[in-house]
Design a protein around this motif. Structure first.
Motif, PDB file in Angstrom:
ATOM      1  N   ASP A  70      -1.086   4.525  -6.175  1.00 39.81           N
ATOM      2  CA  ASP A  70      -2.633   4.503  -6.962  1.00 39.81           C
ATOM      3  C   ASP A  70      -3.157   4.982  -5.449  1.00 39.81           C
ATOM      4  O   ASP A  70      -3.800   4.988  -5.093  1.00 39.81           O
ATOM      5  CB  ASP A  70      -2.477   3.905  -8.084  1.00 39.81           C
ATOM      6  N   SER A  71      -1.865   4.557  -4.369  1.00 37.44           N
ATOM      7  CA  SER A  71      -2.736   5.084  -3.016  1.00 37.44           C
ATOM      8  C   SER A  71      -2.927   6.254  -2.664  1.00 37.44           C
ATOM      9  O   SER A  71      -1.380   7.192  -2.395  1.00 37.44           O
ATOM     10  CB  SER A  71      -2.024   4.181  -2.156  1.00 37.44           C
ATOM     11  N   ASP A  72      -3.947   6.313  -2.115  1.00 41.76           N
ATOM     12  CA  ASP A  72      -3.898   7.991  -1.135  1.00 41.76           C
ATOM     13  C   ASP A  72      -2.892   7.979   0.253  1.00 41.76           C
ATOM     14  O   ASP A  72      -3.255   7.020   0.590  1.00 41.76           O
ATOM     15  CB  ASP A  72      -5.517   8.751  -1.960  1.00 41.76           C
ATOM     16  N   ASP A  91       2.566   1.821  -3.756  1.00 48.80           N
ATOM     17  CA  ASP A  91       1.650   1.237  -4.570  1.00 48.80           C
ATOM     18  C   ASP A  91       1.948   2.990  -4.751  1.00 48.80           C
ATOM     19  O   ASP A  91       0.668   4.027  -4.494  1.00 48.80           O
ATOM     20  CB  ASP A  91       0.124   1.340  -4.135  1.00 48.80           C
ATOM     21  N   ILE A 141      -5.458   6.358   2.988  1.00 44.87           N
ATOM     22  CA  ILE A 141      -5.704   4.927   2.315  1.00 44.87           C
ATOM     23  C   ILE A 141      -4.222   4.348   3.172  1.00 44.87           C
ATOM     24  O   ILE A 141      -3.880   3.507   4.260  1.00 44.87           O
ATOM     25  CB  ILE A 141      -5.082   4.272   1.127  1.00 44.87           C
ATOM     26  N   ARG A 142      -3.107   4.869   3.314  1.00 43.16           N
ATOM     27  CA  ARG A 142      -1.887   4.115   3.499  1.00 43.16           C
ATOM     28  C   ARG A 142      -2.025   4.652   4.710  1.00 43.16           C
ATOM     29  O   ARG A 142      -1.453   4.084   5.977  1.00 43.16           O
ATOM     30  CB  ARG A 142      -0.839   5.980   3.391  1.00 43.16           C
ATOM     31  N   GLN A 172       0.853  -1.138   0.515  1.00 39.47           N
ATOM     32  CA  GLN A 172       0.331   0.020   0.282  1.00 39.47           C
ATOM     33  C   GLN A 172       0.807   0.885  -0.186  1.00 39.47           C
ATOM     34  O   GLN A 172       0.717   2.215  -1.134  1.00 39.47           O
ATOM     35  CB  GLN A 172      -0.883   0.162   1.014  1.00 39.47           C
ATOM     36  N   GLY A 179      -4.084   2.215   6.323  1.00 42.71           N
ATOM     37  CA  GLY A 179      -3.319   0.413   6.631  1.00 42.71           C
ATOM     38  C   GLY A 179      -2.222   0.680   7.909  1.00 42.71           C
ATOM     39  O   GLY A 179      -2.252   0.011   8.868  1.00 42.71           O
TER      40      GLY A 179
END
Length: 280
Positions: free
Chosen positions: A146-148, A144, A151-152, A141, A155
Motif C-alpha cells: 500500500d506504500s506508494d 508494504d 512514501i518510500r 514501508q 522514508g
C-alpha cells in the motif's frame, strides 16, 4: 518488487526487495539466519545491516566484534567483511544496499557542499536502537504493497539523513597517485570475466608476484583471485536484477557453468541465484 523465500509458521524466512524505479537502493530481510554462512566478501554499494535478533561475529578489515540486537554494521564500498551467526542463536537482520553515488549526493545536500563524491564512514559498527528502529520501519514501508513511491522515497532519504548524522565520515583522502595494488584491482575490474594470469597482474602493477599478493591483501583484505571472484558475483547479481536467466548471468560473469556460479553465489551471499532474483 518483493521476493519471498521459504515460508514458515513465522512468515517468509527471507525477503529481497527492489524497485526498478528506485535503482539506488536494495533491501533484504533474513528472519532466521542461524544456518546462513558467508565467506569474506565486499559490496560495491554503501551497505548497512541492522541486527534484529540473535548474535553474530562481525569482521570488517581490522575491526572485529560481536554484534547483537539493536546494533548496526556499516560497510563502505569495497570493505572486505564477514558476518556469521554465533552458536545456534536465531540470528536475524535487515540489510540496505545503497548506491554510493546517490548517497554522495545526499551527503553533499546535508552539508551544503558542491562535492558529491561519496565520503566513506569511519565507524564499522555502532549500538543505536533508534537507528535500528528507523531501519525496521523503512523496510516495512518498502515492502508494504500500500506504500506508494513518494512514501518510500521520503522514508529512504530520511533514513539516509539519520545515518549520516550519526556516522562520522573519514578524513578526505589525499590526492595521492593510485597505488600499484590498485592498478591491479582496476585491471581485474575491467577484465573480471576473463581468465587472468598472475604475471599479467604483476606487469600491470609493476610488482613481483610475492610482493603483489602481499600488497593486494594489505589494501583489499583478499588475494587477487578472491577479488576477481567477488567482482564476478557482483556483476552476476546486477544481471539477475535485470532479469536475465541464471545460466546466462553465469556465463557473462565468467563462470564455466551454472553449477559453479550457484555454488560460489551461495557461499558469498548465503542465498541461491534463484532466491535472489526477483521475477515479475
Amino acid at each position: 518488487m518483493t521476493r519471498q523465500d521459504k515460508n514458515s509458521k513465522h512468515g517468509p524466512r527471507q525477503i529481497f526487495w527492489r524497485d526498478p524505479d528506485m535503482p539506488f537502493i536494495e533491501a533484504r530481510m533474513m528472519r532466521d539466519g542461524a544456518e546462513a554462512s558467508y565467506a569474506r566478501h565486499w559490496h560495491d554499494t554503501f551497505s548497512v545491516g541492522i541486527i534484529t535478533g540473535g548474535r553474530s561475529s562481525y569482521v570488517n578489515g581490522a575491526h572485529s566484534e560481536e554484534v547483537g540486537q539493536g546494533m548496526l554494521v556499516v560497510m563502505n564500498p569495497g570493505d572486505v567483511h564477514v558476518c556469521n551467526p554465533l552458536d545456534d542463536a536465531g540470528w536475524s537482520f535487515i540489510m540496505f544496499y545503497i548506491d554510493a553515488e546517490w548517497m554522495g549526493r545526499v551527503q553533499a545536500d546535508l552539508r551544503g557542499s558542491d562535492d558529491v563524491a561519496f565520503r566513506p564512514y569511519a565507524r564499522a559498527a555502532l549500538h543505536a536502537p533508534h537507528l535500528a528502529d528507523a531501519g525496521v520501519s523503512l523496510f516495512s514501508q518498502l515492502t508494504d504493497a500500500d506504500s506508494d513511491r513518494l512514501i518510500r522515497e521520503v522514508g529512504i532519504i530520511e533514513f539516509a539523513g539519520l545515518l549520516d548524522g550519526e556516522l562520522t565520515p573519514c578524513a578526505p583522502a589525499g590526492m595521492e597517485s593510485v597505488s600499484k595494488a590498485e592498478r591491479a584491482a582496476r585491471h581485474i575490474d575491467a577484465h573480471f570475466s576473463q581468465s587472468l594470469r598472475l604475471e599479467e597482474l604483476c606487469a600491470v602493477a609493476d610488482l613481483s608476484a610475492s610482493y603483489l599478493i602481499r600488497a593486494f591483501k594489505k589494501r583489499y583484505g583478499v588475494a587477487p583471485h578472491e577479488y576477481q571472484t567477488n567482482r564476478r558475483i557482483q556483476f552476476g547479481k546486477a544481471r539477475l536484477r535485470e532479469g536475465v536467466p541464471i545460466a546466462q548471468a553465469a556465463l557473462e560473469a565468467g563462470f564455466a557453468d551454472q553449477a559453479h556460479f550457484q555454488r560460489i553465489f551461495k557461499r558469498l551471499t548465503a542465498a541461491t541465484p534463484g532466491q535472489y532474483q526477483s521475477r515479475p
